[in-house]
Scaffold this active site. Structure first.
Site: not given
Length: 431
Positions: A15, A33, A38, A85, A120, A260, A331
């Site tokens: 995202v 980050d 990364r 989240t 979220t 999600c 994930r």
């Protein structure tokens, strides 16, 4: 109020990074980050998620800098937090990444700064949890010294058509003036336009509703798939016939994982239970979808037994481990549950996936990536993810990967023609 915008994006995953790149075309942006490796990769123009091409990363380097030190964001006046989240082992919301990032940002907040959340959450988290953490860390007062907004992410990992700018964005703010500011900010990069919600809690609720709706629709189709199996009907054929009606909604059965759809409904059920409501339908849908891996493996094993394959001495090849096609994101992948279920039956498993990161897969799921080939043939195959690399394989090639004359092929995503698989000697299972 924010005429001279300098933006910090906190969290550079699926995202955050596309968001930082999009804003850097208009404003100065610092991408933050906590993972130093990364940051180093991004500075070199490499995105391990493949959401942003290397040449695009390099093309915006004059406006976009990367850092793992929050002090490098001190000159920013808008902070956008885009951290995961997830849920814990009991399916309860895990807000630790969100709380930790709020504490970090609070340390560098100055008067009138704006903090926008994209993660979220269930209704109330931004104002009742995140803003409180910002107050504690900054020593300032919410909605007086600093302000908050909420604009839920709608990123679809691996989708190169429906990209960030082409998906309408819900926006909101902690007061009417801030709501306008947040809306104008996103309107500057979202070509599909924005929808300004009446308040932050409405915007928060809209996000969990989006994915809960999809989860329940897929759960319905998954349950129909179980019923049709018992009726000896092909689910895909039934759905194709039903789809001839103009208002039929075309969902397909499948394994519901990812960050999600397989997670967000638990955020909604959590807050529902807090107000003394038992969300029966939503939780029923979650149970159906969470059990599909177990159901599928059981059906594959049964077919293997019928075909005379010794389960305890068998090897099953699993093609695909990421949660969706053409994407390295693992994930909450339900294919990991498939592997676990197979091993529970005493089956040896070879997992092949050209997109998955070997080290990440081992660290998170303790699964080793392998290769299914002439030197590593299998007794049966489960094609679990619809990667383009798998879609291009012919039935002849798939059969060449199998040892015996009666292999089972589970086509989870229905990417092959059933008749062709049957013609090449496979016993076919699909949801």
């Amino acid at each position: 109020m924010y005429d001279n915008k300098k933006i910090a994006v906190i969290g550079l995953g699926y995202v955050g990074l596309p968001l930082a790149v999009a804003f850097s075309k208009k404003f100065k942006v610092v991408g933050f980050d906590i993972n130093p490796s990364r940051i180093e990769e991004l500075k070199k123009g490499y995105d391990r998620t493949f959401e942003v091409k290397d040449d695009i990363l390099l093309s915006v380097k004059n406006n976009l800098s990367f850092s793992s030190s929050i002090n490098d964001t001190k000159s920013c006046n808008i902070y956008i937090i885009a951290v995961p989240t997830p849920i814990d082992e009991s399916n309860n919301p895990n807000l630790k990444p969100l709380i930790d990032s709020s504490k970090i940002v609070g340390k560098v907040l100055t008067k009138n700064d704006l903090v926008i959340y994209e993660s979220t959450v269930y209704p109330g988290v931004t104002e009742n949890i995140c803003a409180v953490e910002l107050e504690k860390s900054s020593g300032m007062i919410f909605n007086k010294d600093f302000f908050c907004g909420y604009s839920p992410e709608r990123v679809n990992p691996g989708d190169k058509v429906n990209t960030l700018e082409k998906i309408k964005k819900v926006t909101s703010g902690s007061n009417p003036v801030i709501a306008d500011e947040v809306d104008k900010l996103y309107e500057s990069i979202i070509t599909a336009g924005t929808f300004k919600a009446s308040c932050i809690r409405v915007a928060e609720a809209s996000k969990v509703v989006e994915n809960t709706q999809r989860d329940l629709n897929i759960a319905l189709i998954n349950e129909l798939s179980v019923i049709f199996q018992r009726l000896n009907l092909d689910t895909l054929e039934v759905l194709q016939a039903a789809d001839s009606k103009w208002n039929f909604i075309p969902f397909k059965p499948g394994l519901v994982g990812g960050h999600c759809i397989g997670v967000d409904p638990y955020y909604l059920t959590h807050v529902a239970e807090q107000v003394d409501y038992n969300p029966t339908l939503i939780l029923a849908g979650r149970r159906i979808n969470d059990n599909m891996s177990r159901y599928m493996v059981k059906k594959v094993v049964q077919k293997m037994i019928v075909n005379g394959i010794n389960i305890k001495k068998s090897t099953v090849g699993v093609m695909g481990i990421t949660f969706k096609e053409n994407c390295p994101d693992i994930r909450n992948t339900k294919v990991a549950d498939v592997v676990s279920e197979l091993k529970g039956w005493g089956v040896n498993v070879i997992v092949e996936d050209p997109w998955a990161n070997r080290k990440e897969l081992k660290n998170i799921y303790d699964i080793d990536l392998g290769e299914i080939n002439n030197n590593n043939k299998v007794d049966s195959l489960i094609v679990a993810v619809g990667h383009n690399e798998f879609r291009s394989k012919s039935p002849e090639y798939l059969k060449s990967l199998c040892k015996g004359p009666n292999p089972v092929l589970a086509d989870v995503k229905s990417i092959y023609k059933k008749e062709e698989l049957l013609a090449h000697g496979f016993s076919v299972f699909r949801l």
